[in-house]
Each structure stands twice: as C-alpha cells, then as structure tokens.
Write an enzyme that holds these catalytic residues in place. Structure first.
Site, PDB file in Angstrom:
ATOM      1  N   ASN A  46       1.039  -1.360  -0.120  1.00  0.00           N
ATOM      2  CA  ASN A  46      -0.078  -0.022  -0.131  1.00  0.00           C
ATOM      3  C   ASN A  46       0.995   1.295   0.052  1.00  0.00           C
ATOM      4  O   ASN A  46       1.854   1.379   0.692  1.00  0.00           O
ATOM      5  CB  ASN A  46      -1.097  -0.008   1.083  1.00  0.00           C
ATOM      6  CG  ASN A  46      -0.425  -0.093   2.415  1.00  0.00           C
ATOM      7  OD1 ASN A  46       0.599  -0.672   2.692  1.00  0.00           O
ATOM      8  ND2 ASN A  46      -0.942   0.433   3.488  1.00  0.00           N
ATOM      9  N   ILE A  47       0.574   2.241  -0.493  1.00  0.00           N
ATOM     10  CA  ILE A  47       1.216   3.428  -0.861  1.00  0.00           C
ATOM     11  C   ILE A  47       0.208   4.681  -0.592  1.00  0.00           C
ATOM     12  O   ILE A  47      -0.841   4.849  -1.412  1.00  0.00           O
ATOM     13  CB  ILE A  47       1.791   3.647  -2.309  1.00  0.00           C
ATOM     14  CG1 ILE A  47       2.560   2.357  -2.580  1.00  0.00           C
ATOM     15  CG2 ILE A  47       2.314   4.719  -2.552  1.00  0.00           C
ATOM     16  CD1 ILE A  47       2.933   2.319  -4.025  1.00  0.00           C
ATOM     17  N   GLU A  48       0.495   5.348   0.596  1.00  0.00           N
ATOM     18  CA  GLU A  48      -0.415   6.306   1.008  1.00  0.00           C
ATOM     19  C   GLU A  48      -0.104   7.853   0.451  1.00  0.00           C
ATOM     20  O   GLU A  48       1.046   8.014  -0.124  1.00  0.00           O
ATOM     21  CB  GLU A  48      -0.583   6.388   2.831  1.00  0.00           C
ATOM     22  CG  GLU A  48      -1.139   5.042   2.894  1.00  0.00           C
ATOM     23  CD  GLU A  48      -1.601   5.001   4.427  1.00  0.00           C
ATOM     24  OE1 GLU A  48      -1.074   5.742   5.161  1.00  0.00           O
ATOM     25  OE2 GLU A  48      -2.151   3.955   4.641  1.00  0.00           O
ATOM     26  N   CYS A  57      -3.971   0.613  -2.399  1.00  0.00           N
ATOM     27  CA  CYS A  57      -3.914  -0.470  -1.549  1.00  0.00           C
ATOM     28  C   CYS A  57      -2.726  -1.488  -2.343  1.00  0.00           C
ATOM     29  O   CYS A  57      -2.633  -1.300  -3.295  1.00  0.00           O
ATOM     30  CB  CYS A  57      -5.203  -1.297  -1.614  1.00  0.00           C
ATOM     31  SG  CYS A  57      -6.422  -0.590  -0.680  1.00  0.00           S
ATOM     32  N   GLU A  59      -3.131  -4.533  -2.951  1.00  0.00           N
ATOM     33  CA  GLU A  59      -3.783  -5.423  -3.901  1.00  0.00           C
ATOM     34  C   GLU A  59      -3.371  -4.662  -5.607  1.00  0.00           C
ATOM     35  O   GLU A  59      -3.115  -5.365  -6.524  1.00  0.00           O
ATOM     36  CB  GLU A  59      -4.945  -5.751  -3.786  1.00  0.00           C
ATOM     37  CG  GLU A  59      -5.311  -6.602  -2.525  1.00  0.00           C
ATOM     38  CD  GLU A  59      -5.262  -5.926  -1.352  1.00  0.00           C
ATOM     39  OE1 GLU A  59      -4.769  -4.673  -1.085  1.00  0.00           O
ATOM     40  OE2 GLU A  59      -6.232  -6.014  -0.468  1.00  0.00           O
ATOM     41  N   CYS A  94     -10.171  -4.747   0.551  1.00  0.00           N
ATOM     42  CA  CYS A  94     -11.176  -3.562   0.387  1.00  0.00           C
ATOM     43  C   CYS A  94     -12.322  -4.003  -0.988  1.00  0.00           C
ATOM     44  O   CYS A  94     -11.791  -4.455  -1.822  1.00  0.00           O
ATOM     45  CB  CYS A  94     -10.768  -2.469   0.568  1.00  0.00           C
ATOM     46  SG  CYS A  94     -10.011  -1.529  -1.020  1.00  0.00           S
ATOM     47  N   CYS A  97     -10.549  -3.075  -4.012  1.00  0.00           N
ATOM     48  CA  CYS A  97      -9.593  -4.017  -4.763  1.00  0.00           C
ATOM     49  C   CYS A  97     -10.421  -5.092  -5.350  1.00  0.00           C
ATOM     50  O   CYS A  97      -9.889  -5.807  -6.371  1.00  0.00           O
ATOM     51  CB  CYS A  97      -8.819  -4.294  -3.608  1.00  0.00           C
ATOM     52  SG  CYS A  97      -7.370  -2.876  -3.427  1.00  0.00           S
TER      53      CYS A  97
HETATM   54  N1  THU Z   1      -5.318  -1.332   2.405  1.00  0.00           N
HETATM   55  C1  THU Z   1      -4.705  -2.243   1.639  1.00  0.00           C
HETATM   56  O1  THU Z   1      -3.573  -1.784   0.857  1.00  0.00           O
HETATM   57  N2  THU Z   1      -5.525  -3.334   1.031  1.00  0.00           N
HETATM   58  C2  THU Z   1      -6.607  -3.600   1.593  1.00  0.00           C
HETATM   59  O2  THU Z   1      -7.428  -4.477   1.284  1.00  0.00           O
HETATM   60  C3  THU Z   1      -7.184  -2.929   2.942  1.00  0.00           C
HETATM   61  C4  THU Z   1      -6.675  -1.547   3.216  1.00  0.00           C
HETATM   62  C5  THU Z   1      -4.376  -0.216   2.701  1.00  0.00           C
HETATM   63  C6  THU Z   1      -5.020   1.201   2.572  1.00  0.00           C
HETATM   64  C7  THU Z   1      -4.477   1.907   3.684  1.00  0.00           C
HETATM   65  O3  THU Z   1      -3.061   2.426   3.259  1.00  0.00           O
HETATM   66  C8  THU Z   1      -4.321   1.181   4.718  1.00  0.00           C
HETATM   67  O4  THU Z   1      -4.541  -0.168   4.212  1.00  0.00           O
HETATM   68  C9  THU Z   1      -5.444   1.449   5.878  1.00  0.00           C
HETATM   69  O5  THU Z   1      -6.768   1.411   5.331  1.00  0.00           O
END
Ligand code: THU
Length: 140
Positions: A46-48, A57, A59, A94, A97
């Site tokens: 995941n990259i925010e 996310c 995935e 999520c 995804c």
């Molecule tokens: N996140 C994912 O990378 N995959 C998921 O299916 C659930 C959520 C990440 C998004 C965000 O950076 C962090 O988890 C918290 O929601």
C-alpha cells in the site's frame, strides 16, 4: 489448485512486499503477491498520500504493475496486513480492490489467499468475497 509450495511462495512474497509499505498516515501495512496465469509473481504494497484519496492498496499496486507489464490473466493473489511493528492480522481486500480484481480475474476460479503467515492461511474464491459481481461481461 496451486501446489502448497506455490501457495507458500505467494504468502511469503506478500509478507516481503509488506515491508515496502508506505503508510505513515494509517500505520497499517499491507503486502500482496499476484500470480499471473503464465506463472509470474507481482508483488505490491500500500502507498499512501498526504491528501489521502490517492492512496493505493497493496492489491491494486500488484495488479496495476502486472497489467502494465502486459499481463491480463491471473490465477491467485495472497494478501497480508497488520499495524506497523505489530503482528500480522487477518486482512481482507477492500471493496475497491475486489472490484479491480474482478475486471481481470474469473471470480469462479481466482483464489485469494488470506492469513497471517506461510503456515496460517486460507484460500477463498473471488466469487465468495464479491458475490453477484458486476463484471466486464455485463458491459461488453
Ligand atoms: N489497505 C490495503 O492496502 N489493502 C486492503 O485491502 C485494505 C486496506 C491499505 C489502505 C491504507 O493504506 C491502509 O491499508 C489502511 O486502510
């Protein structure tokens, strides 16, 4: 069905890619490993973003990497997640995804491996995670 060795390789790759998570805002680290139909594995994390909505996310990072390399058919994905410096938790993809995956993956055969380690995981059909999905077949 994948061999146990390949399932574990996917889980392990997801665990490794989780270490690359850029998640200073949520502190929640996710890793994914996507297997293409021709046997290549694409990892993702995941990259925010400081403005939040561009966050991607793990995935979708893996999926977009693979599609941009020319892959369009996939067999399985492994996903692991948990808080930074904490234990791995049971982390499920999520809704966004799930929808992104169903664009390229047959919900009746594509397997999503979820769990907390290479000895503790379970495979779910994408169809189980996204029942009654709206797919390219509905539109094309
Ligand atoms: N996140 C994912 O990378 N995959 C998921 O299916 C659930 C959520 C990440 C998004 C965000 O950076 C962090 O988890 C918290 O929601």
């Amino acid at each position: 069905m994948l061999t146990k060795e390949l399932e574990q390789k996917l889980m392990n790759t997801a665990i490794e890619y989780r270490k690359r998570s850029y998640s200073p805002y949520s502190g929640y680290q996710v890793g994914a490993a996507l297997l293409s139909a021709d046997g290549e594995i694409f990892g993702g994390c995941n990259i925010e973003s400081a403005s939040f909505s561009p966050t991607n996310c793990a995935e979708r990072t893996a999926l977009f990497k693979a599609v941009s390399e020319g892959k369009k058919e996939f067999t399985a994905i492994a996903v692991v997640g948990g808080r930074a410096n904490g234990e791995l938790e049971f982390c499920t993809p999520c809704g966004v995804c799930r929808q992104a995956l169903v664009e390229f993956c047959d919900p009746k055969t594509f397997v999503v491996y979820l769990g907390t380690g290479t000895e503790d995981y379970k495979g779910y059909l994408l169809e189980e995670l996204l029942p009654f999905s709206f797919t390219p077949k509905n539109v094309l």
